[in-house]
Design an enzyme around this catalytic site. Sequence first.
Site, PDB file in Angstrom:
ATOM      1  N   CYS A 107       0.860  -1.186   0.000  1.00  0.00           N
ATOM      2  CA  CYS A 107       0.000   0.000   0.000  1.00  0.00           C
ATOM      3  C   CYS A 107       0.893   1.231   0.000  1.00  0.00           C
ATOM      4  O   CYS A 107       1.886   1.270   0.738  1.00  0.00           O
ATOM      5  CB  CYS A 107      -0.880  -0.020   1.250  1.00  0.00           C
ATOM      6  SG  CYS A 107      -2.011   1.372   1.359  1.00  0.00           S
ATOM      7  N   HIS A 150      -8.969  -3.805  -2.574  1.00  0.00           N
ATOM      8  CA  HIS A 150      -8.032  -3.079  -1.704  1.00  0.00           C
ATOM      9  C   HIS A 150      -8.429  -1.592  -1.633  1.00  0.00           C
ATOM     10  O   HIS A 150      -8.491  -1.012  -0.541  1.00  0.00           O
ATOM     11  CB  HIS A 150      -6.608  -3.244  -2.248  1.00  0.00           C
ATOM     12  CG  HIS A 150      -5.549  -2.466  -1.524  1.00  0.00           C
ATOM     13  ND1 HIS A 150      -4.527  -3.072  -0.828  1.00  0.00           N
ATOM     14  CD2 HIS A 150      -5.354  -1.129  -1.396  1.00  0.00           C
ATOM     15  CE1 HIS A 150      -3.754  -2.129  -0.299  1.00  0.00           C
ATOM     16  NE2 HIS A 150      -4.228  -0.950  -0.635  1.00  0.00           N
ATOM     17  N   GLU A 151      -8.706  -1.003  -2.803  1.00  0.00           N
ATOM     18  CA  GLU A 151      -9.038   0.436  -2.833  1.00  0.00           C
ATOM     19  C   GLU A 151     -10.396   0.688  -2.180  1.00  0.00           C
ATOM     20  O   GLU A 151     -10.580   1.675  -1.470  1.00  0.00           O
ATOM     21  CB  GLU A 151      -9.021   0.957  -4.274  1.00  0.00           C
ATOM     22  CG  GLU A 151      -7.676   0.862  -4.979  1.00  0.00           C
ATOM     23  CD  GLU A 151      -6.500   1.351  -4.155  1.00  0.00           C
ATOM     24  OE1 GLU A 151      -6.677   2.318  -3.383  1.00  0.00           O
ATOM     25  OE2 GLU A 151      -5.413   0.764  -4.258  1.00  0.00           O
ATOM     26  N   HIS A 154     -10.157   0.961   1.447  1.00  0.00           N
ATOM     27  CA  HIS A 154      -9.681   2.267   1.927  1.00  0.00           C
ATOM     28  C   HIS A 154     -10.862   3.198   2.227  1.00  0.00           C
ATOM     29  O   HIS A 154     -10.778   4.039   3.122  1.00  0.00           O
ATOM     30  CB  HIS A 154      -8.785   2.938   0.879  1.00  0.00           C
ATOM     31  CG  HIS A 154      -7.338   2.558   0.972  1.00  0.00           C
ATOM     32  ND1 HIS A 154      -6.582   2.774   2.099  1.00  0.00           N
ATOM     33  CD2 HIS A 154      -6.496   1.995   0.067  1.00  0.00           C
ATOM     34  CE1 HIS A 154      -5.335   2.360   1.888  1.00  0.00           C
ATOM     35  NE2 HIS A 154      -5.260   1.871   0.663  1.00  0.00           N
TER      36      HIS A 154
HETATM   37 NI    NI Z   1      -3.600   1.014  -0.230  1.00  0.00          NI
END
Ligand code: NI
Length: 199
Positions: A107, A150-151, A154
């Site tokens: 990340c 993953h995004e 966030h």
């Molecule tokens: Ni990330």
Amino acid sequence: MAEVLPVRLYGDPVLRKKARPVQDFSGLDELAENMVETMFEYGGVGLAAPQVGLATRLFVAAEYALEEEEAEADEEERPKSVLKNLYVMVNPRITYREGTQVGTEGCLSIPGIYSDDVPRDLQIRVEYQDVTGQPHTLEAEGFLARVIQHELDHLEGVLFFDRLPPELRRSFLDEHRDELAEMQRQAKAFLRELKAEQG
Ligand code: NI
């Protein structure tokens, strides 16, 4: 000219916030351009708005035309010349998931630290809006599906190591304790500086 934005580091509270849905699309194209520029500058495959300090439901992601295995093994040196697709996803939602995969993630907000054991759904369907508010649907699998998950995490304040099984998460935090503590110090220093600049 697009601008490279400072990427927030682990320890910055914005990375743990649940991001707000986008309702006003004005100025989003400029933000997205700056985020794409920032993602390229830092050599990432995705970047979410909280990583540039905005708790807003938007992320950018790049898809490269490489064999998936090669892409995963060679994350650091992915050539930009084989960029296949660039996605800007506003208010994204996963509406279908199937299968599982375990793989490597890092990340930009936790630089230099990776885990090989991050579980994700193998195939997803994601519904999102573009920077003008138009709705789109994308079906993705493998590495791109991983990047999108993953995004999207966030936007919920979730970081990749949170997805590890509890025992692996504990050993990950243990193993990287010093590096993570240093990032937290840097994140705090950055916020102090930002506050001073803003008077
Ligand atoms: Ni990330």
